[in-house]
Design a protein around this motif. Structure first.
Motif, short mmCIF file in Angstrom:
data_model
loop_
_atom_site.label_atom_id
_atom_site.label_comp_id
_atom_site.label_asym_id
_atom_site.label_seq_id
_atom_site.Cartn_x
_atom_site.Cartn_y
_atom_site.Cartn_z
N SER A 10 0.89 -1.26 -0.02
CA SER A 10 0.04 -0.04 0.06
C SER A 10 0.79 1.37 0.04
O SER A 10 0.15 2.37 -0.29
CB SER A 10 -0.87 0.08 1.25
OG SER A 10 0.03 0.11 2.49
N ARG A 12 3.95 3.91 -1.11
CA ARG A 12 4.33 4.66 -2.14
C ARG A 12 5.27 3.58 -2.94
O ARG A 12 5.23 3.39 -4.28
CB ARG A 12 5.10 5.86 -2.12
CG ARG A 12 4.40 7.04 -1.86
CD ARG A 12 5.22 8.21 -1.33
NE ARG A 12 5.69 8.26 -0.24
CZ ARG A 12 5.31 8.82 1.06
NH1 ARG A 12 4.06 9.18 0.91
NH2 ARG A 12 5.70 8.47 2.31
N GLY A 14 5.89 0.37 -2.58
CA GLY A 14 5.23 -1.02 -2.93
C GLY A 14 4.40 -0.85 -3.99
O GLY A 14 4.41 -1.95 -4.85
N ALA A 45 -3.62 -1.50 7.54
CA ALA A 45 -3.53 -0.61 6.17
C ALA A 45 -4.64 -1.16 5.48
O ALA A 45 -5.12 -2.30 5.51
CB ALA A 45 -2.19 -1.21 5.80
N PHE A 75 10.43 -2.18 0.91
CA PHE A 75 10.72 -0.73 0.90
C PHE A 75 9.69 -0.60 1.91
O PHE A 75 8.18 -0.18 1.68
CB PHE A 75 10.28 -0.04 -0.35
CG PHE A 75 11.37 -0.23 -1.49
CD1 PHE A 75 12.28 0.77 -1.52
CD2 PHE A 75 10.96 -1.34 -2.19
CE1 PHE A 75 13.19 0.66 -2.55
CE2 PHE A 75 12.25 -1.62 -3.33
CZ PHE A 75 13.07 -0.56 -3.39
N PHE A 125 18.09 2.35 -5.75
CA PHE A 125 18.11 1.34 -6.86
C PHE A 125 18.05 1.86 -8.16
O PHE A 125 17.84 1.15 -9.13
CB PHE A 125 16.89 0.42 -6.56
CG PHE A 125 17.23 -0.57 -5.54
CD1 PHE A 125 17.75 -1.88 -5.70
CD2 PHE A 125 16.85 -0.34 -4.16
CE1 PHE A 125 18.08 -2.64 -4.93
CE2 PHE A 125 17.10 -1.17 -2.96
CZ PHE A 125 17.65 -2.47 -3.36
N PHE A 238 13.41 3.28 -9.37
CA PHE A 238 13.64 2.45 -8.02
C PHE A 238 13.07 1.19 -8.16
O PHE A 238 13.92 0.09 -7.77
CB PHE A 238 13.40 3.49 -6.80
CG PHE A 238 13.75 4.59 -6.77
CD1 PHE A 238 14.82 5.06 -6.96
CD2 PHE A 238 13.08 5.56 -6.15
CE1 PHE A 238 15.47 6.47 -6.78
CE2 PHE A 238 13.07 6.89 -6.25
CZ PHE A 238 14.53 7.33 -6.66
#
Ligand code: NAD
Length: 267
Positions: A10, A12, A14, A45, A75, A125, A238
């Motif tokens: 959920s 940014r 991801g 979430a 992340f 990344f 990324f």
């Protein structure tokens, strides 16, 4: 097909990872050869129970999610990253970790996982930033007496400062000069600070709006200066790098790798 578990779907990053893994925004096709088989998010979430990829629902059960995958991509937050590394260690699960602002205890949990599984850990990344790490190291080596400063700008929601990328850039400058970064770093200036000490490496933080990530390394000489800058305009860079790292790391011997290893760059 490499089976991916995405943590924090959920979030940014991801969301960007899910899109990259499904090839939605990944023009280079790096998502080929991977498939999302599991996702883990916080209990409260909104994403829990919802479908995040075809036939895949986010769960809070990290153990079951890791058991259903070959590599996990993380992340999230430092606490979540530590918990995931602890859960992944007895399972010898490969990992791609991009969370920043990690504490020494978080790093220890990651190091324990790297003893038994291959993992890629990087503060950034993107191909561009990893090239930049090499460029600043080269500049720092060639210009040992110039004043080096890094300025980073990020969106208002970013929690940690300075950014992990700014720290990686500053550490590359120190490495280029063969000095211990912790002995020369300066992260804040306020009040009567006096003249700038020779050899200091400064890092300054700017926060505002929706800036995805900007980093400028400046080398100040007498009457001239060099700026080496990177500006990200989409999180897709990324995410594509993380998916590429996941495909690369699966099946490698246990150990901690970085994005330079994945890209084959020698700084
Ligand atoms: P975000 O706040 O949008 O997302 C964080 C996600 O983690 C949320 O979905 C949240 O629900 C989830 N989460 C929290 N606790 C969890 C838990 N226990 N289990 C599973 N999920 C959990 O943040 P963001 O902007 O996506 O950034 C996440 C991290 O990635 C930050 O540390 C950021 O600095 C870093 N980052 C790294 C790179 C890189 O290239 N390495 C790039 C961008 C962001």
């Amino acid at each position: 097909m490499i089976r991916l578990c995405v943590l924090g779907p959920s979030g940014r990053m991801g969301k960007a990872v899910l899109e990259a893994a499904q090839g939605v925004t990944n023009a280079s096709g790096r998502g080929d050869g991977v498939t999302v088989t599991a996702a883990v998010d916080r209990g409260e979430a909104a994403g829990i129970g919802g479908e995040v990829a075809p036939g895949v629902r986010a769960t809070t059960d990290i153990g079951a999610a890791l058991d259903a995958s070959d590599v996990y991509i993380d992340f999230t937050t430092p606490a979540s990253t530590r918990g995931a590394a602890i859960a992944a260690t007895p399972r010898r699960r490969a990992a791609v970790i991009g969370t920043t602002g990690l504490s020494a205890a978080d790093d220890e949990a990651i190091a324990a996982l790297a003893q038994v599984a291959p993992i890629v850990v990087a503060a950034n990344f993107s191909v561009g930033v990893n090239l930049l790490l090499g460029l600043v190291k080269q500049a720092a080596r060639a210009l040992p007496d110039w004043d080096a400063e890094v300025v980073e700008t990020h969106h208002r929601m970013k929690r940690d400062a300075p950014s992990g990328t700014a720290l990686a850039i500053a550490r590359s400058i120190a490495a280029g000069r063969g000095v211990d970064y912790d002995a020369v770093k300066r992260h804040t200036r306020d009040g009567d600070i006096g003249p700038r000490p020779a050899g200091e490496i400064g890092v300054s933080t700017v926060r505002g709006g929706d800036v995805i990530g900007e980093h400028v390394a400046t080398f100040f000489g007498a009457a001239e200066r060099i700026e080496i800058a990177h500006r990200a305009t989409s999180r897709a860079i990324f995410a594509a790098g993380a998916v590429r790292a996941a495909a690369w790391v699966a099946g490698k011997p246990p150990g901690r790798y970085d994005m330079l290893d994945v890209l084959g760059f020698t700084p």
